[in-house]
Design a protein around this motif. Structure first.
Motif, short mmCIF file in Angstrom:
data_model
loop_
_atom_site.label_atom_id
_atom_site.label_comp_id
_atom_site.label_asym_id
_atom_site.label_seq_id
_atom_site.Cartn_x
_atom_site.Cartn_y
_atom_site.Cartn_z
N GLU A 74 0.78 -1.21 0.18
CA GLU A 74 -0.55 0.20 -0.22
C GLU A 74 0.47 0.88 0.15
OE1 GLU A 74 -3.60 0.48 -0.08
OE2 GLU A 74 -4.39 -0.96 -0.06
N LEU A 75 2.01 0.83 0.93
CA LEU A 75 3.06 1.90 0.67
C LEU A 75 3.90 2.48 -0.72
CD1 LEU A 75 4.06 1.94 4.24
CD2 LEU A 75 3.19 3.64 3.46
N PHE A 76 3.86 1.09 -0.81
CA PHE A 76 4.64 1.31 -2.49
C PHE A 76 3.79 2.11 -3.19
CE2 PHE A 76 7.80 -2.03 -0.95
CZ PHE A 76 9.07 -1.33 -1.16
N ALA A 77 2.03 1.41 -3.17
CA ALA A 77 1.49 2.31 -4.49
C ALA A 77 1.15 3.43 -4.57
CB ALA A 77 -0.10 0.86 -4.06
N GLY A 78 1.31 4.06 -3.22
CA GLY A 78 0.93 5.57 -2.66
C GLY A 78 1.94 6.13 -3.31
N SER A 79 3.20 5.74 -3.42
CA SER A 79 4.82 6.82 -3.70
C SER A 79 4.72 7.35 -4.56
CB SER A 79 6.23 5.52 -3.37
OG SER A 79 6.84 6.58 -3.98
N LEU A 81 7.52 8.92 -5.57
CA LEU A 81 8.37 8.93 -6.88
C LEU A 81 8.11 7.51 -7.82
CD1 LEU A 81 10.91 8.50 -7.52
CD2 LEU A 81 12.06 6.87 -5.50
N LEU A 82 7.68 6.20 -7.28
CA LEU A 82 6.83 5.90 -8.22
C LEU A 82 5.89 6.01 -9.24
CD1 LEU A 82 6.96 2.73 -8.89
CD2 LEU A 82 4.82 1.99 -7.27
N LYS A 83 4.70 6.99 -8.38
CA LYS A 83 4.12 7.09 -9.32
C LYS A 83 4.66 8.41 -10.87
CE LYS A 83 -0.12 6.85 -6.64
NZ LYS A 83 -1.80 7.50 -5.64
N GLU A 84 5.08 9.06 -10.47
CA GLU A 84 6.56 9.56 -11.23
C GLU A 84 6.46 8.71 -12.26
OE1 GLU A 84 9.77 13.35 -11.23
OE2 GLU A 84 8.91 12.26 -8.50
N TYR A 85 7.68 7.61 -11.68
CA TYR A 85 8.14 6.77 -12.17
C TYR A 85 6.93 6.41 -13.66
CZ TYR A 85 11.01 3.16 -13.99
OH TYR A 85 11.19 2.02 -14.88
N LEU A 86 6.25 5.82 -13.10
CA LEU A 86 4.94 5.22 -13.86
C LEU A 86 4.55 6.37 -14.71
CD1 LEU A 86 3.56 2.88 -11.62
CD2 LEU A 86 5.14 2.02 -13.66
N THR A 87 4.34 7.43 -14.45
CA THR A 87 3.67 8.71 -15.14
C THR A 87 4.20 9.34 -16.31
OG1 THR A 87 3.64 10.07 -13.59
CG2 THR A 87 1.57 8.87 -13.54
N THR A 88 6.38 9.39 -16.07
CA THR A 88 7.16 9.81 -16.28
C THR A 88 7.53 9.65 -18.02
OG1 THR A 88 8.01 10.84 -14.75
CG2 THR A 88 9.12 10.68 -17.05
N PRO A 89 7.03 10.07 -19.26
CA PRO A 89 6.76 9.08 -20.36
C PRO A 89 8.46 9.55 -21.65
CG PRO A 89 6.41 11.26 -20.82
CD PRO A 89 6.40 11.36 -19.16
N LEU A 103 15.03 1.84 -6.86
CA LEU A 103 15.26 0.23 -6.32
C LEU A 103 15.92 0.98 -5.10
CD1 LEU A 103 17.89 -0.26 -10.03
CD2 LEU A 103 16.05 -1.72 -8.86
N ASN A 104 16.54 2.14 -4.18
CA ASN A 104 17.23 2.16 -3.34
C ASN A 104 16.07 1.98 -2.06
OD1 ASN A 104 19.81 2.01 -4.13
ND2 ASN A 104 19.78 5.07 -4.69
N LEU A 105 14.56 2.81 -2.42
CA LEU A 105 13.84 2.06 -1.80
C LEU A 105 13.66 0.80 -1.60
CD1 LEU A 105 11.42 3.68 0.03
CD2 LEU A 105 9.92 3.85 -2.48
N PHE A 106 13.88 0.08 -2.90
CA PHE A 106 13.04 -1.38 -2.67
C PHE A 106 14.34 -1.94 -2.06
CE2 PHE A 106 11.04 -1.95 -6.73
CZ PHE A 106 9.65 -1.24 -6.57
N ALA A 107 16.34 -1.87 -2.12
CA ALA A 107 16.60 -2.53 -1.23
C ALA A 107 17.11 -2.34 0.29
CB ALA A 107 17.74 -2.13 -1.99
N LEU A 119 11.15 -6.93 -5.32
CA LEU A 119 10.28 -6.69 -5.29
C LEU A 119 10.35 -5.40 -7.07
CD1 LEU A 119 12.27 -5.49 -2.74
CD2 LEU A 119 10.18 -4.49 -1.94
N ARG A 120 9.29 -5.63 -7.86
CA ARG A 120 9.16 -5.47 -9.22
C ARG A 120 8.03 -4.19 -8.93
NH1 ARG A 120 7.91 -10.97 -11.34
NH2 ARG A 120 7.26 -11.10 -9.13
N VAL A 121 8.66 -3.69 -10.11
CA VAL A 121 6.83 -2.49 -10.61
C VAL A 121 6.55 -3.68 -11.78
CG1 VAL A 121 6.55 -0.62 -11.49
CG2 VAL A 121 8.45 -1.12 -9.82
N LEU A 122 5.40 -3.85 -11.84
CA LEU A 122 5.28 -4.40 -13.27
C LEU A 122 4.19 -3.56 -14.40
CD1 LEU A 122 4.98 -6.82 -10.57
CD2 LEU A 122 5.43 -8.18 -12.90
N LEU A 123 4.19 -3.45 -15.31
CA LEU A 123 3.13 -2.97 -16.23
C LEU A 123 1.99 -3.69 -16.42
CD1 LEU A 123 5.54 -1.07 -18.95
CD2 LEU A 123 4.82 0.02 -16.62
#
Length: 223
Positions: A74-79, A81-89, A103-107, A119-123
Motif C-alpha cells: 500500500e505504501l509503495f502504491a501510494g509513493s 516517486l513510483l507514481k512519477e516513475y510510471l507517468t513519466t513518458p 531501486l534504493n527504496l526497494f533495497a 520487489l518489482r514494478v510491473l506494467l
C-alpha cells in the motif's frame, strides 16, 4: 503327602484355582486395560492440543506477516516517486534519474525485512519494468502476463492482492503481495480520475513456516 492323605482336598484345590484365578485376573486385566486406554487418551489429547496450539500460533503469525506485506505494498502504491516513475513518458528521465532512487527504496526494504527477496514494478500487461532481487537472483522471465497469479491480479478489484506462487526464477514456493498503482501524469487535469499504470509486487520466502515445523515437537517422540 497332603494330597495322598486328602485326595479330595487336592482336587478341590485345583477346582478352586480354576474358578478363582479368572475371577482374580479379570479385574486386574480390566483395570490395566482401562489404565492403558486412559494413558493413550491423555497422550492423544495432549498431542492434539499441541497441534491446535501450533495451528493457532501459525495462523496468527501468518496474519501478522500478511498484514505487514499488505501495508508495505500500500505504501509503495501510494509513493509519489513510483507514481512519477510510471507517468513519466521520457525514457531518459525515467531510467536515468528516477529508477535508481526507486531501486534504493526497494533495497532498503529488503534490509528491513530479510524475508523479502524480490520487489518489482510491473506494467498492466505483466512486463517487469523495475526489479530488485536480493542476493543477485537471476531473472528467468521478465513477462508475468502469462502467469496465473498475474491474470488473477489483473481482474482484482483493488486493494492488496495475496497469493502463494511458485517463483519461476528459482522454482521455490513463495508468498506474493501485490497492489495496483493508479496515477495521473503532471500534464493531466487534476480533476481527472487516476488510471491504472501498473503494479508493485513483493515476493518473500515462507522460511519461518519451515523453521517452525523443524522446531516443533509434538508428543513424547516428537514429529
Amino acid at each position: 503327602m497332603w494330597r495322598r492323605l486328602f485326595p479330595e482336598g487336592a482336587a478341590l484345590q485345583s477346582r478352586l484355582l480354576v474358578v478363582l484365578l479368572p475371577l482374580v485376573m479379570a479385574p486386574l486385566l480390566i483395570v490395566g486395560w482401562i489404565a492403558g486406554e486412559q494413558v493413550r487418551h491423555t497422550a492423544t489429547t495432549h498431542a492434539f492440543g499441541a497441534v491446535r496450539q501450533l495451528l493457532h500460533d501459525t495462523r496468527e503469525e501468518l496474519r501478522v506477516r500478511f498484514a505487514t506485506a499488505s501495508a508495505n505494498v500500500e505504501l509503495f502504491a501510494g509513493s509519489p516517486l513510483l507514481k512519477e516513475y510510471l507517468t513519466t513518458p521520457d525514457e531518459e528521465t525515467r531510467y536515468g534519474i528516477l529508477q535508481l532512487p526507486l531501486l534504493n527504496l526497494f533495497a532498503s526494504y529488503t534490509r528491513a525485512y530479510p524475508d523479502y527477496y524480490e520487489l518489482r514494478v510491473l506494467l498492466p500487461d505483466g512486463t517487469e519494468e523495475v526489479r530488485f532481487a536480493a542476493g543477485g537472483l537471476a531473472n528467468q522471465d521478465k513477462q508475468e502476463g502469462r502467469s496465473s497469479w498475474f491474470q488473477h491480479f489483473q481482474v482484482h478489484p483493488g486493494g492488496p492482492f495475496l497469493e502463494l506462487i511458485r517463483n519461476p526464477d528459482n522454482g521455490e514456493l513463495a508468498f506474493l503481495a501485490a497492489r495496483k498503482v493508479f496515477a495521473r501524469s503532471a500534464s493531466q487535469d487534476p480533476t481527472e480520475p487516476e488510471s491504472w499504470r501498473g503494479g508493485v509486487a513483493i515476493t518473500w520466502r515462507p522460511g519461518f513456516l519451515i523453521d517452525k515445523i523443524h522446531a516443533t515437537r509434538i508428543g513424547e517422540r516428537g514429529f
